[in-house]
Design a protein around this motif. Structure first.
Motif, PDB file in Angstrom:
ATOM      1  N   PHE A  52      -3.154  -4.334   3.373  1.00  0.00           N
ATOM      2  CA  PHE A  52      -2.743  -4.389   1.965  1.00  0.00           C
ATOM      3  C   PHE A  52      -1.241  -4.132   1.840  1.00  0.00           C
ATOM      4  CE2 PHE A  52      -7.151  -3.088   2.135  1.00  0.00           C
ATOM      5  CZ  PHE A  52      -7.744  -3.956   1.226  1.00  0.00           C
ATOM      6  N   SER A  87       0.508   3.943  -4.176  1.00  0.00           N
ATOM      7  CA  SER A  87       1.563   4.070  -5.202  1.00  0.00           C
ATOM      8  C   SER A  87       1.080   3.564  -6.551  1.00  0.00           C
ATOM      9  CB  SER A  87       2.820   3.322  -4.761  1.00  0.00           C
ATOM     10  OG  SER A  87       2.520   1.973  -4.419  1.00  0.00           O
ATOM     11  N   TYR A 138       0.966  -5.055  -9.079  1.00  0.00           N
ATOM     12  CA  TYR A 138       0.023  -4.063  -8.548  1.00  0.00           C
ATOM     13  C   TYR A 138      -1.082  -4.762  -7.773  1.00  0.00           C
ATOM     14  CZ  TYR A 138       1.951  -0.185 -11.269  1.00  0.00           C
ATOM     15  OH  TYR A 138       2.764   0.793 -11.772  1.00  0.00           O
ATOM     16  N   GLU A 139      -1.416  -4.159  -6.631  1.00  0.00           N
ATOM     17  CA  GLU A 139      -2.504  -4.676  -5.793  1.00  0.00           C
ATOM     18  C   GLU A 139      -3.451  -3.531  -5.478  1.00  0.00           C
ATOM     19  OE1 GLU A 139      -1.335  -6.998  -2.249  1.00  0.00           O
ATOM     20  OE2 GLU A 139      -2.612  -5.627  -1.104  1.00  0.00           O
ATOM     21  N   TYR A 146      -7.231  -2.341  -3.204  1.00  0.00           N
ATOM     22  CA  TYR A 146      -8.433  -2.613  -2.422  1.00  0.00           C
ATOM     23  C   TYR A 146      -9.547  -2.362  -3.441  1.00  0.00           C
ATOM     24  CZ  TYR A 146     -11.902  -2.007   1.351  1.00  0.00           C
ATOM     25  OH  TYR A 146     -12.992  -2.120   2.187  1.00  0.00           O
ATOM     26  N   GLU A 205     -12.818  -2.874  -4.293  1.00  0.00           N
ATOM     27  CA  GLU A 205     -14.122  -2.214  -4.200  1.00  0.00           C
ATOM     28  C   GLU A 205     -13.940  -0.723  -3.948  1.00  0.00           C
ATOM     29  OE1 GLU A 205     -12.898  -4.617  -2.400  1.00  0.00           O
ATOM     30  OE2 GLU A 205     -14.309  -6.249  -2.018  1.00  0.00           O
ATOM     31  N   MET A 206     -13.020  -0.408  -3.030  1.00  0.00           N
ATOM     32  CA  MET A 206     -12.824   0.997  -2.682  1.00  0.00           C
ATOM     33  C   MET A 206     -12.149   1.751  -3.822  1.00  0.00           C
ATOM     34  SD  MET A 206     -11.101   2.645   0.698  1.00  0.00           S
ATOM     35  CE  MET A 206     -10.875   4.429   0.820  1.00  0.00           C
ATOM     36  N   GLN A 232     -13.566   5.053  -5.504  1.00  0.00           N
ATOM     37  CA  GLN A 232     -12.798   6.299  -5.515  1.00  0.00           C
ATOM     38  C   GLN A 232     -12.626   6.827  -6.943  1.00  0.00           C
ATOM     39  OE1 GLN A 232     -10.674   7.958  -2.839  1.00  0.00           O
ATOM     40  NE2 GLN A 232     -12.421   7.182  -1.721  1.00  0.00           N
ATOM     41  N   LEU A 275      -5.758  10.380  -8.910  1.00  0.00           N
ATOM     42  CA  LEU A 275      -5.724   8.916  -8.853  1.00  0.00           C
ATOM     43  C   LEU A 275      -4.472   8.455  -8.108  1.00  0.00           C
ATOM     44  CD1 LEU A 275      -6.575   6.383 -11.633  1.00  0.00           C
ATOM     45  CD2 LEU A 275      -4.394   6.213 -10.468  1.00  0.00           C
ATOM     46  N   LYS A 276      -3.365   9.096  -8.415  1.00  0.00           N
ATOM     47  CA  LYS A 276      -2.102   8.675  -7.793  1.00  0.00           C
ATOM     48  C   LYS A 276      -2.047   8.994  -6.303  1.00  0.00           C
ATOM     49  CE  LYS A 276       1.778   8.860 -10.125  1.00  0.00           C
ATOM     50  NZ  LYS A 276       2.473   7.918 -11.021  1.00  0.00           N
ATOM     51  N   HIS A 277      -2.857   9.947  -5.843  1.00  0.00           N
ATOM     52  CA  HIS A 277      -2.862  10.308  -4.423  1.00  0.00           C
ATOM     53  C   HIS A 277      -3.935   9.602  -3.616  1.00  0.00           C
ATOM     54  CE1 HIS A 277       0.155  13.365  -4.401  1.00  0.00           C
ATOM     55  NE2 HIS A 277      -0.409  14.014  -5.383  1.00  0.00           N
ATOM     56  N   GLU A 278      -5.069   9.325  -4.237  1.00  0.00           N
ATOM     57  CA  GLU A 278      -6.251   8.945  -3.474  1.00  0.00           C
ATOM     58  C   GLU A 278      -6.687   7.487  -3.621  1.00  0.00           C
ATOM     59  OE1 GLU A 278      -7.976  10.977  -1.418  1.00  0.00           O
ATOM     60  OE2 GLU A 278      -6.434  12.486  -1.761  1.00  0.00           O
ATOM     61  N   VAL A 279      -6.394   6.886  -4.724  1.00  0.00           N
ATOM     62  CA  VAL A 279      -6.984   5.577  -5.007  1.00  0.00           C
ATOM     63  C   VAL A 279      -6.117   4.465  -4.401  1.00  0.00           C
ATOM     64  CG1 VAL A 279      -7.710   4.005  -6.837  1.00  0.00           C
ATOM     65  CG2 VAL A 279      -8.079   6.464  -7.084  1.00  0.00           C
ATOM     66  N   PRO A 280      -6.737   3.584  -3.600  1.00  0.00           N
ATOM     67  CA  PRO A 280      -5.963   2.557  -2.904  1.00  0.00           C
ATOM     68  C   PRO A 280      -5.446   1.448  -3.841  1.00  0.00           C
ATOM     69  CG  PRO A 280      -8.281   2.367  -2.323  1.00  0.00           C
ATOM     70  CD  PRO A 280      -8.155   3.595  -3.185  1.00  0.00           C
ATOM     71  N   ILE A 281      -4.345   1.794  -4.497  1.00  0.00           N
ATOM     72  CA  ILE A 281      -3.625   0.857  -5.357  1.00  0.00           C
ATOM     73  C   ILE A 281      -2.141   0.975  -4.965  1.00  0.00           C
ATOM     74  CG2 ILE A 281      -2.962   0.274  -7.731  1.00  0.00           C
ATOM     75  CD1 ILE A 281      -5.582   1.577  -8.672  1.00  0.00           C
ATOM     76  N   TRP A 282      -1.461  -0.166  -4.932  1.00  0.00           N
ATOM     77  CA  TRP A 282      -0.042  -0.159  -4.536  1.00  0.00           C
ATOM     78  C   TRP A 282       0.765  -0.982  -5.519  1.00  0.00           C
ATOM     79  CZ3 TRP A 282      -4.200  -1.198  -1.405  1.00  0.00           C
ATOM     80  CH2 TRP A 282      -4.457  -0.278  -0.382  1.00  0.00           C
ATOM     81  N   LYS A 283       2.046  -0.586  -5.660  1.00  0.00           N
ATOM     82  CA  LYS A 283       2.915  -1.390  -6.518  1.00  0.00           C
ATOM     83  C   LYS A 283       4.059  -1.979  -5.717  1.00  0.00           C
ATOM     84  CE  LYS A 283       5.344   2.568  -8.424  1.00  0.00           C
ATOM     85  NZ  LYS A 283       5.106   3.430  -9.564  1.00  0.00           N
TER      86      LYS A 283
END
Lengths: 91, 162
Positions: A18, A89, B52-53, B55, B57-58, B62, B118-126
């Motif tokens: 990712f 992030s 923003y992207e 994962y 399902e995960m 989360q 959320l900002k530490h654990e959830v697989p989201i990226w900018k």
């Protein structure tokens, strides 16, 4: 490890990439053929060996199998989907 | 309500989702995207937009786990967490968290805990799309956030492209 079935047993692992990791590798996922019993730590070494550009992120990433975070000692099984989770992030 | 969406976040929808007759307090946090990033005194970056992207399902799993954990720690009646994916313009909401509880103090605490987690654990990226300097996926080094569990630190472990 000398049994007739163990010496040639390889497992196929799909690694999901990712964000910056996907960009560095030029792929959204990579399929690796690894020895049975491979751990997450060994998968990381193998991945870095094949994609050296991933090293800076791979060493600070967390790893998930089946959407659950796992640690370095987690043993992988054939057909596992492993996600490399670089520092997040969102927000 | 736990969602990853590609349309603008409607904060009122979250408040409706957490409305509950047993509750005397609703707390809504809305995180918005900054146009300016001051990396150091001589390096002010202007963001044209963010991508923003996740994962998916995960990330959804989360977010559900965090909500369940929050419900164990505080007497929350209802919660809502929505994160935006895809292109987000500066000043728009990228994330919103709402909770309702019988009394306000636990609603404040739970909402803060949820957004920090959320900002530490959830697989989201900018990915920053700068006006002048191309693009950059943001992968913060540990401790570069401003949440109470970590020391504030400016330097981020970022990786450039283009």
């Amino acid at each position: 490890m000398s049994g007739p079935n163990s010496s040639v047993d390889n497992i196929s692992i799909e690694v999901l990439l990712f964000a910056g990791a996907s960009e560095l590798a030029g792929a959204r996922s990579i399929v690796l053929s690894l020895a049975a019993g491979t751990t997450v730590a060994e998968l990381r070494e193998n991945l870095i060996h094949q994609y050296p550009a991933l090293e800076p992120l791979a060493t600070v990433s967390r790893w998930a199998v089946g959407e659950i975070f796992v640690d370095d000692t987690h043993c992988l099984k054939n057909s596992d989907r492993v996600a490399m989770i670089p520092p997040v992030s969102g927000g | 309500m736990i969602e990853l969406i590609e349309e603008p976040i409607d904060a009122a929808r979250l408040l409706t989702a957490v409305s509950d007759p047993a509750c005397g307090g609703q707390v809504l946090f809305v995180g918005t995207t900054r146009r300016w990033t001051q990396r150091d005194p001589h390096d002010l970056l202007e963001t044209e937009y963010l991508m923003y992207e996740a994962y998916r399902e995960m990330a959804l799993g989360q977010m559900r786990s965090l909500a369940e954990e929050a419900a164990k720690r505080w007497p929350i009646k209802k919660f809502a967490m929505v994160h935006r994916l895809g292109r987000v313009e500066p000043q728009e909401a990228s994330v919103a968290v709402a909770v309702s509880s019988p009394h306000r103090s636990e609603a404040f605490e739970a909402a803060k805990w949820l957004i920090d987690q959320l900002k530490h654990e959830v697989p989201i990226w900018k990915q920053e799309h700068y006006v002048q300097n191309g693009t950059e996926w943001i992968h913060p080094s540990s401790g570069s956030c401003n949440c109470p569990t970590h020391e504030p630190k400016l330097a981020a472990n970022k990786q450039h492209s283009r």
